[in-house]
Motif scaffolding. Structure first.
Motif, PDB file in Angstrom:
ATOM      1  N   LYS A  18       0.874  -0.898  -0.028  1.00  0.00           N
ATOM      2  CA  LYS A  18       0.092  -0.318  -0.219  1.00  0.00           C
ATOM      3  C   LYS A  18       0.692   1.159   0.013  1.00  0.00           C
ATOM      4  O   LYS A  18       1.457   1.999  -0.345  1.00  0.00           O
ATOM      5  CB  LYS A  18      -0.914  -0.434   1.612  1.00  0.00           C
ATOM      6  N   THR A  19       1.504   0.986   0.647  1.00  0.00           N
ATOM      7  CA  THR A  19       2.396   2.597   0.844  1.00  0.00           C
ATOM      8  C   THR A  19       3.534   2.709  -0.224  1.00  0.00           C
ATOM      9  O   THR A  19       4.107   4.282  -0.758  1.00  0.00           O
ATOM     10  CB  THR A  19       3.557   2.495   3.023  1.00  0.00           C
ATOM     11  N   ASP A  42      -2.213   5.689   8.323  1.00  0.00           N
ATOM     12  CA  ASP A  42      -1.985   4.183   9.005  1.00  0.00           C
ATOM     13  C   ASP A  42      -0.730   4.686  10.687  1.00  0.00           C
ATOM     14  O   ASP A  42       0.177   5.779  11.104  1.00  0.00           O
ATOM     15  CB  ASP A  42      -0.923   3.885   8.261  1.00  0.00           C
ATOM     16  N   ASN A  46       5.056   4.353   8.693  1.00  0.00           N
ATOM     17  CA  ASN A  46       5.549   4.053   7.393  1.00  0.00           C
ATOM     18  C   ASN A  46       5.959   5.412   6.383  1.00  0.00           C
ATOM     19  O   ASN A  46       6.691   5.316   6.202  1.00  0.00           O
ATOM     20  CB  ASN A  46       5.436   2.819   7.468  1.00  0.00           C
ATOM     21  N   ASP A 130      -3.108   6.363   2.564  1.00  0.00           N
ATOM     22  CA  ASP A 130      -2.353   5.634   2.508  1.00  0.00           C
ATOM     23  C   ASP A 130      -3.295   4.565   4.435  1.00  0.00           C
ATOM     24  O   ASP A 130      -2.779   5.490   4.892  1.00  0.00           O
ATOM     25  CB  ASP A 130      -0.905   5.641   3.392  1.00  0.00           C
TER      26      ASP A 130
END
Ligand SMILES: Nc1ncnc2c1ncn2[C@@H]1O[C@H](COP(=O)(O)OP(=O)(O)OP(=O)(O)O)[C@@H](O)[C@H]1O
Ligand SMILES: [Mg+2]
Length: 263
Positions: A18-19, A42, A46, A130
């Protein structure tokens, strides 16, 4: 800001990219001259740390936690935005780790991110979100605020169940909030030349025949870009995946009307 196109990059399965996809799609959209706001929703932060914003992750209130949980703090959102060479970033914060129960108790706790976007003064062409690796209030907020989802998934058989669960949740939200969450496409990520990957790519093509399915291969350059705090578009190193990320950006431009089409 409410009419700015927004995209939730979501899959509750952890570690699927995802990131990585979010940062590189942001880099591709920036290369196509779009002003991007990148929202790190998130609690792991991250993307925030990856983009070099460790200080913001550890910052004292007000933070993203406050603008999401406290109506009076919402107007502070513009002051939290940090600029990065490729995009603006609304960073995550360590306080976000305790937000789920707060949002459960809150009035309209799954509509808070949308309210925060309404309070933004700054103008963007597109907002990317994200998402965290679980279904809960934060992911619901992202799906409801964006009404568009881009889904990274590994070319592994376990992805089937993960996608089924994600689509079930999207249906629940659509029914409960009388809205539509549009699937913009699937990014098959970290693809290797194995039989399982080949079988899964065929499954993606069949199961998602009405949306694009892109293929991002396993590349250390993507990891190096992350470590360098940028997308592959800023890294001084060639990567054969730039064309794929540009193709994603161009399709998003088309689906979301980011480019004025002259008749
Ligand atoms: N295409 C790729 N090639 C090589 N490595 C990749 C690729 N995509 C992701 N990775 C690596 O895989 C790991 C997980 O990726 P990433 O953090 O983007 O996943 P995620 O879905 O955001 O994880 P989480 O669920 O924890 O938020 C990272 O170390 C990342 O560098
Ligand atoms: Mg992530």
């Amino acid at each position: 800001m409410s009419d700015t196109p927004k995209i939730a990059i979501s899959n509750q399965k952890g570690g699927v990219g995802k990131t990585t996809v979010a940062i590189n799609v942001a880099g591709a959209l920036n290369t196509c001259d779009h002003d991007v706001l990148f929202v790190d929703l998130d609690p792991q932060g991250n993307a925030t740390e990856g983009l070099g914003l460790e200080e913001e992750y550890e910052a004292q209130p007000p933070t993203l936690f406050d603008v999401l949980t406290d109506h009076e703090a919402r107007e502070d959102v513009d002051s939290l935005i940090v600029s990065h060479p490729e995009m603006d970033v609304l960073p995550s914060n360590i306080d976000m780790t305790s937000i789920e129960p707060e949002l459960t108790m809150a009035m309209r706790g799954r509509e808070r991110l949308g309210q925060v976007f309404d309070a933004l003064d700054a103008d963007y062409d597109v907002i990317l979100i994200d998402c965290p690796p679980y279904l809960g209030n934060l992911t619901d907020n992202a799906l409801l605020a964006a009404e568009n989802v881009l889904i990274p998934a590994l070319a592994e058989s376990t992805s089937k169940r993960a996608l089924e669960i994600l689509f079930d949740q999207m249906e629940v939200l659509e029914a409960e909030y009388d809205t539509q969450v549009r699937d913009l496409g699937v990014v098959a990520n970290r693809v290797e030349t194995t039989n399982e990957a080949k079988t899964m790519l065929a499954w993606f093509d069949e199961a998602f025949s009405d949306v694009p399915v892109w293929e991002i291969r396993k590349r250390v350059t993507l990891q190096r870009a992350f470590s360098a705090g940028c997308s592959i578009f800023e890294l001084e190193e060639d990567c054969d995946m730039t064309a794929q990320f540009l193709a994603i950006a161009e399709e998003l431009e088309r689906q979301l009307g980011l480019v004025e089409v002259t008749a």
